[in-house]
Motif scaffolding. Structure first.
Motif, PDB file in Angstrom:
ATOM      1  N   MET A   1     -45.488  89.194  80.424  1.00  0.00           N
ATOM      2  CA  MET A   1     -45.857  89.437  79.023  1.00  0.00           C
ATOM      3  C   MET A   1     -45.168  88.418  78.122  1.00  0.00           C
ATOM      4  SD  MET A   1     -47.833  92.189  78.908  1.00  0.00           S
ATOM      5  CE  MET A   1     -47.605  93.243  77.497  1.00  0.00           C
ATOM      6  N   THR A   2     -45.834  88.022  77.055  1.00  0.00           N
ATOM      7  CA  THR A   2     -45.241  87.064  76.128  1.00  0.00           C
ATOM      8  C   THR A   2     -44.372  87.790  75.114  1.00  0.00           C
ATOM      9  OG1 THR A   2     -47.050  87.255  74.575  1.00  0.00           O
ATOM     10  CG2 THR A   2     -47.311  85.647  76.331  1.00  0.00           C
ATOM     11  N   GLU A   3     -43.845  87.001  74.164  1.00  0.00           N
ATOM     12  CA  GLU A   3     -42.954  87.564  73.160  1.00  0.00           C
ATOM     13  C   GLU A   3     -43.695  88.235  72.020  1.00  0.00           C
ATOM     14  OE1 GLU A   3     -39.723  87.737  73.492  1.00  0.00           O
ATOM     15  OE2 GLU A   3     -39.999  86.843  75.470  1.00  0.00           O
ATOM     16  N   ILE A   4     -45.030  88.161  72.009  1.00  0.00           N
ATOM     17  CA  ILE A   4     -45.773  88.801  70.927  1.00  0.00           C
ATOM     18  C   ILE A   4     -45.467  90.295  70.914  1.00  0.00           C
ATOM     19  CG2 ILE A   4     -48.124  89.655  70.529  1.00  0.00           C
ATOM     20  CD1 ILE A   4     -49.074  86.905  70.317  1.00  0.00           C
ATOM     21  N   ASN A   5     -45.379  90.859  69.717  1.00  0.00           N
ATOM     22  CA  ASN A   5     -45.051  92.265  69.542  1.00  0.00           C
ATOM     23  C   ASN A   5     -45.988  93.166  70.337  1.00  0.00           C
ATOM     24  OD1 ASN A   5     -44.569  94.860  68.547  1.00  0.00           O
ATOM     25  ND2 ASN A   5     -43.927  94.046  66.562  1.00  0.00           N
ATOM     26  N   ARG A   6     -45.454  93.846  71.365  1.00  0.00           N
ATOM     27  CA  ARG A   6     -46.294  94.674  72.231  1.00  0.00           C
ATOM     28  C   ARG A   6     -46.723  95.977  71.573  1.00  0.00           C
ATOM     29  NH1 ARG A   6     -45.583  90.025  74.222  1.00  0.00           N
ATOM     30  NH2 ARG A   6     -45.947  89.780  76.423  1.00  0.00           N
ATOM     31  N   ARG A   7     -46.128  96.354  70.436  1.00  0.00           N
ATOM     32  CA  ARG A   7     -46.568  97.581  69.766  1.00  0.00           C
ATOM     33  C   ARG A   7     -48.006  97.492  69.331  1.00  0.00           C
ATOM     34  NH1 ARG A   7     -42.424  98.693  65.119  1.00  0.00           N
ATOM     35  NH2 ARG A   7     -42.373  96.437  65.047  1.00  0.00           N
ATOM     36  N   LYS A   8     -48.521  96.235  69.242  1.00  0.00           N
ATOM     37  CA  LYS A   8     -49.886  96.067  68.797  1.00  0.00           C
ATOM     38  C   LYS A   8     -50.881  96.128  69.939  1.00  0.00           C
ATOM     39  CE  LYS A   8     -48.745  93.115  64.989  1.00  0.00           C
ATOM     40  NZ  LYS A   8     -49.010  91.841  64.383  1.00  0.00           N
ATOM     41  N   LEU A   9     -50.407  96.079  71.165  1.00  0.00           N
ATOM     42  CA  LEU A   9     -51.335  95.961  72.284  1.00  0.00           C
ATOM     43  C   LEU A   9     -52.252  97.158  72.401  1.00  0.00           C
ATOM     44  CD1 LEU A   9     -49.160  94.350  75.060  1.00  0.00           C
ATOM     45  CD2 LEU A   9     -50.985  93.318  73.725  1.00  0.00           C
ATOM     46  N   PHE A  10     -51.802  98.310  71.952  1.00  0.00           N
ATOM     47  CA  PHE A  10     -52.618  99.510  72.028  1.00  0.00           C
ATOM     48  C   PHE A  10     -52.783 100.059  70.625  1.00  0.00           C
ATOM     49  CE2 PHE A  10     -50.102  99.042  75.850  1.00  0.00           C
ATOM     50  CZ  PHE A  10     -51.099  98.940  76.795  1.00  0.00           C
ATOM     51  N   GLY A  11     -54.002 100.149  70.183  1.00  0.00           N
ATOM     52  CA  GLY A  11     -54.271 100.724  68.868  1.00  0.00           C
ATOM     53  C   GLY A  11     -54.658  99.711  67.834  1.00  0.00           C
ATOM     54  N   LEU A  12     -54.476  98.419  68.106  1.00  0.00           N
ATOM     55  CA  LEU A  12     -54.917  97.417  67.134  1.00  0.00           C
ATOM     56  C   LEU A  12     -56.381  97.135  67.376  1.00  0.00           C
ATOM     57  CD1 LEU A  12     -54.327  95.398  64.914  1.00  0.00           C
ATOM     58  CD2 LEU A  12     -53.774  93.729  66.673  1.00  0.00           C
ATOM     59  N   GLY A  13     -57.223  97.409  66.410  1.00  0.00           N
ATOM     60  CA  GLY A  13     -58.653  97.179  66.582  1.00  0.00           C
ATOM     61  C   GLY A  13     -58.947  95.709  66.774  1.00  0.00           C
TER      62      GLY A  13
ATOM     63  N   GLU B   1     -56.232  88.770  72.819  1.00  0.00           N
ATOM     64  CA  GLU B   1     -56.650  88.719  71.415  1.00  0.00           C
ATOM     65  C   GLU B   1     -55.459  88.558  70.482  1.00  0.00           C
ATOM     66  OE1 GLU B   1     -59.045  92.257  71.036  1.00  0.00           O
ATOM     67  OE2 GLU B   1     -60.869  91.130  71.509  1.00  0.00           O
ATOM     68  N   LEU B   2     -54.326  89.159  70.816  1.00  0.00           N
ATOM     69  CA  LEU B   2     -53.133  88.982  69.995  1.00  0.00           C
ATOM     70  C   LEU B   2     -52.626  87.544  70.048  1.00  0.00           C
ATOM     71  CD1 LEU B   2     -51.113  92.237  70.688  1.00  0.00           C
ATOM     72  CD2 LEU B   2     -52.145  91.529  68.535  1.00  0.00           C
ATOM     73  N   ILE B   3     -52.709  86.941  71.208  1.00  0.00           N
ATOM     74  CA  ILE B   3     -52.234  85.566  71.356  1.00  0.00           C
ATOM     75  C   ILE B   3     -53.070  84.620  70.504  1.00  0.00           C
ATOM     76  CG2 ILE B   3     -52.071  83.642  72.983  1.00  0.00           C
ATOM     77  CD1 ILE B   3     -51.290  85.753  75.113  1.00  0.00           C
ATOM     78  N   PHE B   4     -54.397  84.784  70.541  1.00  0.00           N
ATOM     79  CA  PHE B   4     -55.266  83.936  69.735  1.00  0.00           C
ATOM     80  C   PHE B   4     -55.314  84.385  68.274  1.00  0.00           C
ATOM     81  CE2 PHE B   4     -57.055  82.268  73.705  1.00  0.00           C
ATOM     82  CZ  PHE B   4     -57.248  80.945  73.346  1.00  0.00           C
ATOM     83  N   GLY B   5     -55.149  85.675  68.026  1.00  0.00           N
ATOM     84  CA  GLY B   5     -55.307  86.205  66.673  1.00  0.00           C
ATOM     85  C   GLY B   5     -56.761  86.405  66.319  1.00  0.00           C
ATOM     86  N   ARG B   6     -57.602  86.512  67.339  1.00  0.00           N
ATOM     87  CA  ARG B   6     -59.048  86.612  67.145  1.00  0.00           C
ATOM     88  C   ARG B   6     -59.643  87.613  68.130  1.00  0.00           C
ATOM     89  NH1 ARG B   6     -61.140  82.312  64.241  1.00  0.00           N
ATOM     90  NH2 ARG B   6     -59.729  80.571  63.854  1.00  0.00           N
ATOM     91  N   ASP B   7     -60.783  88.152  67.744  1.00  0.00           N
ATOM     92  CA  ASP B   7     -61.552  89.024  68.616  1.00  0.00           C
ATOM     93  C   ASP B   7     -62.301  88.172  69.638  1.00  0.00           C
ATOM     94  OD1 ASP B   7     -63.189  91.609  69.173  1.00  0.00           O
ATOM     95  OD2 ASP B   7     -64.697  90.093  68.710  1.00  0.00           O
ATOM     96  N   LYS B   8     -62.288  88.591  70.885  1.00  0.00           N
ATOM     97  CA  LYS B   8     -62.896  87.788  71.940  1.00  0.00           C
ATOM     98  C   LYS B   8     -64.415  87.888  71.953  1.00  0.00           C
ATOM     99  CE  LYS B   8     -62.132  86.522  76.784  1.00  0.00           C
ATOM    100  NZ  LYS B   8     -61.347  86.830  78.018  1.00  0.00           N
ATOM    101  N   GLY B   9     -64.946  88.986  71.432  1.00  0.00           N
ATOM    102  CA  GLY B   9     -66.392  89.184  71.462  1.00  0.00           C
ATOM    103  C   GLY B   9     -67.115  88.434  70.366  1.00  0.00           C
ATOM    104  N   VAL B  10     -67.032  88.938  69.139  1.00  0.00           N
ATOM    105  CA  VAL B  10     -67.771  88.317  68.035  1.00  0.00           C
ATOM    106  C   VAL B  10     -67.032  87.118  67.477  1.00  0.00           C
ATOM    107  CG1 VAL B  10     -68.876  90.485  67.432  1.00  0.00           C
ATOM    108  CG2 VAL B  10     -66.759  89.833  66.287  1.00  0.00           C
TER     109      VAL B  10
END
Length: 416
Positions: free
Chosen positions: A1-13, A284-293
């Protein structure tokens, strides 16, 4: 896992956009024939003559063959002659013709053909050929040292670089882009044939699946990580952005570069297998973008502006401060933008069952010192994407202005 805040991994739309690369720019292309933005099909030719070289703001084609040459002749006049021959051949090939007067089959049967022949019967396929001169050309061999642009200073070492000298640098580069890979390879092959004894190939790179859109008529493509790439690129239609960020202006110095641009290339290998085992939420957190749209996190549509101040229910930024989109965004770099027109590559495997694949990054700009260098320095230090990529080659070249007419040649403004 990277250093990005993992609290966002679940629940961030998820709501995001494609990969954030620093913005891109474009205007009309320069080749003999209909303007590229008005081309009826991918088989049409692109105009060769004009104020700027073709292949920079030309709507990005599907295929790439990029090559870097070392000059092996020590004779300045011989080098100039070769550049004149190259220009004449390029003017023909970009219009769907053979590289030489007699072509592949029209010359004397006891002499080598004027063209290698593998593009016989194929249309122009939007072929563009763009030439640049590397810092090493301005040594003491050809009397060019006084004409070396300050902006052509060697790129600094960036944290994490694992550059291989044998696939970096070079005296002269040629970027061949086309919608048919055989047309692009044919063009490079014939320039190398014409240059035999004067230049030798240092390294080359094939690319497919453009990773940037350089016109509003083009859909945003995806990179090999599955994210849309180049969403923030400034387009062919944005003339003011091109003037400010891509074209060297009179007074920038030196005079021979006015109307030209500087290109940076970076071969970026992706750790594909590791990335493919990473959760969607983390990607998606790493890029800061949604992978779909492909919308910025917290937004709904691909081209929505990211809101870097927005906070989630946990009080943390919706787009992490170390997300790729944030670190590469023009607002992080005093508005600096790049004209990106990179390509995916897959060069087989490394013998251990891992794909040798990634992004061949190409970016044009008015001055690398104020554009690419600060952007890459920030990304190299903080980007969480660095866990999944490594830069293995690098190049910097000064691309002179476009060609006026059939009496002109690549490098005339430099060698005059």
């Amino acid at each position: 896992m990277t250093e990005i805040n993992r609290r966002k991994l679940f629940g961030l739309g998820a709501a995001g956009v494609a990969a954030a690369g620093a913005g891109v720019l474009a205007t009309r292309s320069v080749l003999e024939g209909p303007p590229p933005a008005a081309a009826a099909s991918t088989s049409d030719p692109v105009r060769f003559y004009g104020e700027h070289q073709a292949g920079i703001v030309t709507p990005a084609q599907d295929r790439l063959h990029f090559i870097s040459f070392d000059v092996i002749t020590k004779d300045r006049a011989e080098l100039v002659d070769m550049l004149q021959e190259w220009t004449a051949a390029a003017a023909r090939m970009t219009q769907g013709k053979d590289s030489g007067t007699f072509g592949a089959v029209g010359g004397h049967p006891e002499a080598p053909p004027d063209d290698t022949g593998e593009a016989l019967g194929l249309p122009a396929s939007g072929l563009t050929l763009t030439v640049g001169f590397g810092p090493s050309l301005f040594d003491d061999r050809f009397g060019l040292a006084a004409k070396k642009p300050a902006a052509l200073a060697d790129l600094p070492h960036f944290p994490g670089d694992t550059l291989r000298p044998e696939i970096s640098g070079g005296d002269i580069c040629v970027q061949a882009c086309a919608h048919d890979p055989q047309v692009a390879v044919h063009a490079v092959r014939n320039l190398a044939r014409i240059g035999f004894g004067k230049v030798s190939a240092r390294w080359s790179q094939l690319g497919f699946g453009r990773t940037s859109s350089t016109s509003r008529a083009q859909a945003t493509p995806r990179n090999l990580m599955g994210f849309k790439d180049g969403t923030a690129n400034v387009k062919l239609e944005d003339a003011a952005m091109l003037r400010d960020h891509v074209w060297v202006a009179p007074g920038d110095g030196p005079d021979w570069m006015a109307g030209g641009s500087y290109v940076v290339t970076r071969k970026i290998r992706m750790n594909i297998e590791t990335w493919d085992r990473t959760s969607l939420a983390e990607q998606e957190l790493i890029f800061g973008r949604d992978k779909g749209v492909g919308a910025p996190l917290g937004k709904k549509a691909e081209f929505d502006e990211p809101d870097f101040a927005a906070k989630g229910p946990d009080g943390e930024p919706v787009i992490a401060v170390e997300a790729h989109i944030k670190l590469a965004h023009p607002t992080t770099h005093n508005g600096a933008r790049l004209l990106r027109r990179g390509y995916n590559f897959v060069d087989g495997s490394d013998g251990l069952g891992r794909l040798d694949a990634g992004l061949f990054f190409i970016a044009y700009q008015r001055d690398p010192r104020t554009h690419f260098v600060p952007i890459q320095r920030e990304l190299a230090r903080k980007d969480q994407l660095n866990e999944y990529i490594k830069h293995v080659s690098s190049g910097l070249f000064a691309c002179p202005p476009g060609l006026r007419d059939a009496g002109d040649y690549w490098g005339r403004t430099l060698f005059a």
